[in-house]
Design a protein around this motif. Structure first.
Motif, PDB file in Angstrom:
ATOM      1  N   VAL A 293     -11.763 -32.668  50.233  1.00 15.87           N
ATOM      2  CA  VAL A 293     -10.973 -32.140  49.122  1.00 15.87           C
ATOM      3  C   VAL A 293      -9.936 -31.145  49.646  1.00 15.87           C
ATOM      4  O   VAL A 293      -8.816 -31.077  49.128  1.00 15.87           O
ATOM      5  N   GLY A 294     -10.299 -30.408  50.699  1.00 17.70           N
ATOM      6  CA  GLY A 294      -9.331 -29.494  51.301  1.00 17.70           C
ATOM      7  C   GLY A 294      -8.152 -30.247  51.890  1.00 17.70           C
ATOM      8  O   GLY A 294      -7.001 -29.809  51.788  1.00 17.70           O
ATOM      9  N   GLY A 295      -8.404 -31.392  52.497  1.00 22.48           N
ATOM     10  CA  GLY A 295      -7.333 -32.235  53.019  1.00 22.48           C
ATOM     11  C   GLY A 295      -6.465 -32.782  51.905  1.00 22.48           C
ATOM     12  O   GLY A 295      -5.234 -32.814  52.004  1.00 22.48           O
TER      13      GLY A 295
ATOM     14  N   PHE B  92     -11.134 -21.452  45.663  1.00 24.98           N
ATOM     15  CA  PHE B  92     -10.959 -20.446  46.717  1.00 24.98           C
ATOM     16  C   PHE B  92     -10.150 -20.910  47.925  1.00 24.98           C
ATOM     17  O   PHE B  92     -10.096 -20.210  48.930  1.00 24.98           O
ATOM     18  N   MET B  93      -9.489 -22.085  47.847  1.00 29.12           N
ATOM     19  CA  MET B  93      -8.764 -22.581  49.017  1.00 29.12           C
ATOM     20  C   MET B  93      -7.684 -21.609  49.474  1.00 29.12           C
ATOM     21  O   MET B  93      -7.516 -21.379  50.679  1.00 29.12           O
ATOM     22  N   SER B  94      -6.970 -21.022  48.554  1.00 33.82           N
ATOM     23  CA  SER B  94      -5.914 -20.075  48.934  1.00 33.82           C
ATOM     24  C   SER B  94      -6.503 -18.851  49.628  1.00 33.82           C
ATOM     25  O   SER B  94      -5.927 -18.336  50.595  1.00 33.82           O
ATOM     26  N   ASP B  95      -7.666 -18.391  49.165  1.00 31.70           N
ATOM     27  CA  ASP B  95      -8.325 -17.243  49.803  1.00 31.70           C
ATOM     28  C   ASP B  95      -8.827 -17.612  51.198  1.00 31.70           C
ATOM     29  O   ASP B  95      -8.731 -16.800  52.138  1.00 31.70           O
ATOM     30  N   ILE B  96      -9.351 -18.822  51.333  1.00 31.48           N
ATOM     31  CA  ILE B  96      -9.822 -19.283  52.645  1.00 31.48           C
ATOM     32  C   ILE B  96      -8.640 -19.396  53.615  1.00 31.48           C
ATOM     33  O   ILE B  96      -8.728 -18.982  54.779  1.00 31.48           O
ATOM     34  N   ASN B  97      -7.524 -19.936  53.117  1.00 29.87           N
ATOM     35  CA  ASN B  97      -6.323 -20.050  53.956  1.00 29.87           C
ATOM     36  C   ASN B  97      -5.824 -18.685  54.405  1.00 29.87           C
ATOM     37  O   ASN B  97      -5.382 -18.515  55.555  1.00 29.87           O
TER      38      ASN B  97
ATOM     39  N   LEU C 152      -7.656 -16.109  54.864  1.00 30.41           N
ATOM     40  CA  LEU C 152      -8.628 -15.583  55.830  1.00 30.41           C
ATOM     41  C   LEU C 152      -8.472 -16.230  57.203  1.00 30.41           C
ATOM     42  O   LEU C 152      -8.542 -15.558  58.242  1.00 30.41           O
ATOM     43  N   THR C 153      -8.246 -17.551  57.219  1.00 23.81           N
ATOM     44  CA  THR C 153      -8.171 -18.282  58.492  1.00 23.81           C
ATOM     45  C   THR C 153      -6.769 -18.270  59.111  1.00 23.81           C
ATOM     46  O   THR C 153      -6.627 -18.468  60.319  1.00 23.81           O
ATOM     47  N   GLY C 154      -5.751 -18.107  58.258  1.00 26.00           N
ATOM     48  CA  GLY C 154      -4.373 -18.110  58.760  1.00 26.00           C
ATOM     49  C   GLY C 154      -3.540 -19.275  58.264  1.00 26.00           C
ATOM     50  O   GLY C 154      -2.348 -19.360  58.572  1.00 26.00           O
ATOM     51  N   GLY C 155      -4.141 -20.210  57.511  1.00 31.18           N
ATOM     52  CA  GLY C 155      -3.367 -21.340  56.996  1.00 31.18           C
ATOM     53  C   GLY C 155      -4.229 -22.552  56.758  1.00 31.18           C
ATOM     54  O   GLY C 155      -5.405 -22.588  57.135  1.00 31.18           O
ATOM     55  N   TRP C 156      -3.650 -23.579  56.118  1.00 34.91           N
ATOM     56  CA  TRP C 156      -4.417 -24.777  55.766  1.00 34.91           C
ATOM     57  C   TRP C 156      -4.915 -25.527  56.989  1.00 34.91           C
ATOM     58  O   TRP C 156      -6.028 -26.061  56.992  1.00 34.91           O
ATOM     59  N   LYS C 157      -4.110 -25.562  58.055  1.00 34.14           N
ATOM     60  CA  LYS C 157      -4.544 -26.247  59.276  1.00 34.14           C
ATOM     61  C   LYS C 157      -5.778 -25.586  59.850  1.00 34.14           C
ATOM     62  O   LYS C 157      -6.765 -26.251  60.209  1.00 34.14           O
ATOM     63  N   GLU C 158      -5.716 -24.268  59.942  1.00 35.33           N
ATOM     64  CA  GLU C 158      -6.843 -23.526  60.508  1.00 35.33           C
ATOM     65  C   GLU C 158      -8.106 -23.694  59.655  1.00 35.33           C
ATOM     66  O   GLU C 158      -9.216 -23.810  60.193  1.00 35.33           O
ATOM     67  N   SER C 159      -7.922 -23.737  58.326  1.00 38.97           N
ATOM     68  CA  SER C 159      -9.079 -23.909  57.440  1.00 38.97           C
ATOM     69  C   SER C 159      -9.768 -25.246  57.682  1.00 38.97           C
ATOM     70  O   SER C 159     -10.994 -25.317  57.810  1.00 38.97           O
ATOM     71  N   LEU C 160      -8.974 -26.321  57.759  1.00 40.55           N
ATOM     72  CA  LEU C 160      -9.552 -27.647  57.983  1.00 40.55           C
ATOM     73  C   LEU C 160     -10.224 -27.736  59.349  1.00 40.55           C
ATOM     74  O   LEU C 160     -11.256 -28.393  59.508  1.00 40.55           O
ATOM     75  N   ILE C 161      -9.652 -27.072  60.337  1.00 42.50           N
ATOM     76  CA  ILE C 161     -10.264 -27.043  61.678  1.00 42.50           C
ATOM     77  C   ILE C 161     -11.608 -26.319  61.622  1.00 42.50           C
ATOM     78  O   ILE C 161     -12.604 -26.767  62.216  1.00 42.50           O
ATOM     79  N   VAL C 162     -11.667 -25.201  60.900  1.00 40.96           N
ATOM     80  CA  VAL C 162     -12.917 -24.442  60.765  1.00 40.96           C
ATOM     81  C   VAL C 162     -13.998 -25.293  60.108  1.00 40.96           C
ATOM     82  O   VAL C 162     -15.152 -25.317  60.565  1.00 40.96           O
ATOM     83  N   PHE C 163     -13.630 -26.023  59.046  1.00 43.89           N
ATOM     84  CA  PHE C 163     -14.614 -26.883  58.379  1.00 43.89           C
ATOM     85  C   PHE C 163     -15.186 -27.912  59.357  1.00 43.89           C
ATOM     86  O   PHE C 163     -16.393 -28.170  59.373  1.00 43.89           O
ATOM     87  N   SER C 164     -14.326 -28.493  60.177  1.00 44.00           N
ATOM     88  CA  SER C 164     -14.768 -29.528  61.124  1.00 44.00           C
ATOM     89  C   SER C 164     -15.621 -28.940  62.238  1.00 44.00           C
ATOM     90  O   SER C 164     -16.619 -29.547  62.649  1.00 44.00           O
ATOM     91  N   VAL C 165     -15.253 -27.766  62.715  1.00 43.68           N
ATOM     92  CA  VAL C 165     -16.043 -27.112  63.767  1.00 43.68           C
ATOM     93  C   VAL C 165     -17.446 -26.797  63.238  1.00 43.68           C
ATOM     94  O   VAL C 165     -18.454 -26.995  63.942  1.00 43.68           O
ATOM     95  N   MET C 166     -17.513 -26.325  61.997  1.00 38.88           N
ATOM     96  CA  MET C 166     -18.823 -26.047  61.390  1.00 38.88           C
ATOM     97  C   MET C 166     -19.647 -27.329  61.265  1.00 38.88           C
ATOM     98  O   MET C 166     -20.872 -27.311  61.443  1.00 38.88           O
ATOM     99  N   SER C 167     -18.987 -28.450  60.981  1.00 39.28           N
ATOM    100  CA  SER C 167     -19.692 -29.738  60.910  1.00 39.28           C
ATOM    101  C   SER C 167     -20.230 -30.136  62.281  1.00 39.28           C
ATOM    102  O   SER C 167     -21.350 -30.663  62.388  1.00 39.28           O
ATOM    103  N   PHE C 168     -19.447 -29.900  63.336  1.00 30.71           N
ATOM    104  CA  PHE C 168     -19.914 -30.166  64.699  1.00 30.71           C
ATOM    105  C   PHE C 168     -21.147 -29.329  65.026  1.00 30.71           C
ATOM    106  O   PHE C 168     -22.113 -29.816  65.636  1.00 30.71           O
ATOM    107  N   VAL C 169     -21.139 -28.067  64.622  1.00 31.74           N
ATOM    108  CA  VAL C 169     -22.278 -27.172  64.883  1.00 31.74           C
ATOM    109  C   VAL C 169     -23.535 -27.684  64.180  1.00 31.74           C
ATOM    110  O   VAL C 169     -24.619 -27.747  64.773  1.00 31.74           O
ATOM    111  N   LEU C 170     -23.389 -28.080  62.916  1.00 29.65           N
ATOM    112  CA  LEU C 170     -24.540 -28.609  62.174  1.00 29.65           C
ATOM    113  C   LEU C 170     -25.047 -29.910  62.795  1.00 29.65           C
ATOM    114  O   LEU C 170     -26.260 -30.153  62.825  1.00 29.65           O
TER     115      LEU C 170
END
Length: 389
Positions: free
Chosen positions: A25-27, A151-156, A158-176
């Motif tokens: 949904v973020g994408g 909260f997408m705008s707040d997440i962006n 915090l992370t620095g932008g939409w690209k960074e947010s999507l990268i964070v989501f994927s990194v968290m998926s790799f960790v899980l």
């Protein structure tokens, strides 16, 4: 170190699918920026990217049982987690083709994962515990979606932008996914026996089983509307999707409580199905903002109120095995997604034929939504079998 605690396993499953929702949904929410960054201004191209999820879910849900047979449920779930994490290439794609591929693979991972909820629940939880766990898994996507919608705008920020947010989501998926490797699975067994190994249950047997067709088609009309709500309804000037999602979360938890107190599954499916059709009519045809908002709230609640009961039925059938339940849910989702794909195409075609008028298409979607109510008359009532499983 092995993870054997069933609640920790459930937390991994829930968070994995929640992150899939956030990434997907973020994408979608960032699609305007993505297309701008790639200098793609064709609406057809943008819609094709969004359509990748539907195609991936048809392919993925149908093939999920085959993958589980080949790898076992533990490693099949791992594959689904890694595919979801491949969504990291959405913000990093060098061109349109890579973007399409990343969205398809991520959608494929989500399609696999939703099928594996059920054999995992069978593996770790008792029959009495399963309704609550099934309900939690059912709300995972809604929780992830709600986080993005509100909260997408707040997440962006915090992370620095939409690209960074999507990268964070994927990194968290790799960790899980890495943590999932530590989960210990026992030998797969039937729900009715602790000593006999699970029998196999092929796709062909599943396709010949009347229950699977009734089960999939019961859900198909509701799924068609739900996808339509987020694709066509905003184009028609109806944009209450946030409220459907929010009250859907409330409805899911109400359904969990209901299913723990009342063992009968069919009544809540039947009467919720009737309310769903009535509120779809209110949302689609009323010109009053108050009626539309009220309908959206009630609709969200009643769409998800019966989900716990619906997904619990196969778990409570006699002599259920992990092999059989994997095939059942594989066919359940592939049948319903295939049906909804055809109906959504017809919905859009009717709008085009009527020069942008949605009236006839809304009549179609209201009629199609009745499959949930009608299907309840053909579903088995499993209340009597629960004590025997």
């Amino acid at each position: 170190m092995n993870i054997t605690n069933k609640y920790l396993v459930e937390a991994l499953v829930f968070l994995s699918y929640m992150l899939f929702a956030m990434a997907w949904v973020g994408g979608a929410a960032s699609m305007e920026q993505i297309m701008l960054a790639m200098k793609v201004d064709s609406l057809a191209s943008a819609s094709f990217i969004s359509g990748m999820v539907t195609f991936a879910k048809i392919v993925g849900t149908f093939g999920a049982a085959w993958l589980a047979v080949k790898l076992g449920v533990k490693y099949a779930f791992l594959v689904s987690s890694v595919l979801i994490a491949i969504g990291i290439f959405t913000p990093m794609s060098p061109n349109y083709e890579w973007l399409l591929l990343s969205r398809f693979l991520m959608g494929l991972g989500g399609a696999f994962m939703i099928v594996y909820f059920n054999p995992i629940v069978m593996q770790f939880f008792t029959v009495e515990e399963r309704p609550a766990i099934n309900g939690l898994n059912a709300v995972a996507f809604n929780v992830g979606t709600a986080i993005i919608l509100w909260f997408m705008s707040d997440i962006n920020a915090l992370t620095g932008g939409w690209k960074e947010s999507l990268i964070v989501f994927s990194v968290m998926s790799f960790v899980l996914a890495a943590v999932w490797l530590l989960v210990k699975f026992n030998v797969e067994q039937t729900s009715g026996s602790s000593s006999e190994p699970a029998a196999t249950y092929s796709y062909w047997e599943g396709l010949k089983d009347k229950f699977n067709w009734v089960y999939g088609l019961t859900y198909a009309g509701l799924l068609t509307f739900y996808i339509c709500l987020f694709t066509f309804y905003p184009q028609a000037g109806i944009s209450q999707s946030k409220w459907v999602i929010g009250f859907g979360i409330i409805g899911t938890f109400a359904g969990i409580i209901y299913s723990k107190k009342f063992p009968k599954r069919v009544p809540i499916i039947r009467w919720s199905g009737l309310m769903i059709t009535l509120t779809i009519i209110g949302l689609s045809f009323s010109s009053s903002p108050v009626v539309q908002m009220t309908s959206a709230m009630l609709l969200g609640f009643f769409i998800f109120l019966p989900v716990t009961a619906l997904v619990s039925i196969p778990h409570e059938l006699p002599n259920m095995t992990t092999a059989r339940i994997t095939v059942i849910f594989s066919l359940f989702y592939s049948i319903s997604y295939l049906f909804s794909t055809i109906l959504l195409w017809l919905f859009g075609k009717m709008v085009d034929m009527n020069n942008g008028d949605f009236t006839q298409s809304f009549v179609l979607i209201a009629i199609v939504s009745t499959t949930f109510f009608i299907g309840s008359f053909f579903l088995p009532e499993t209340a009597k079998q629960q004590g025997e499983s």
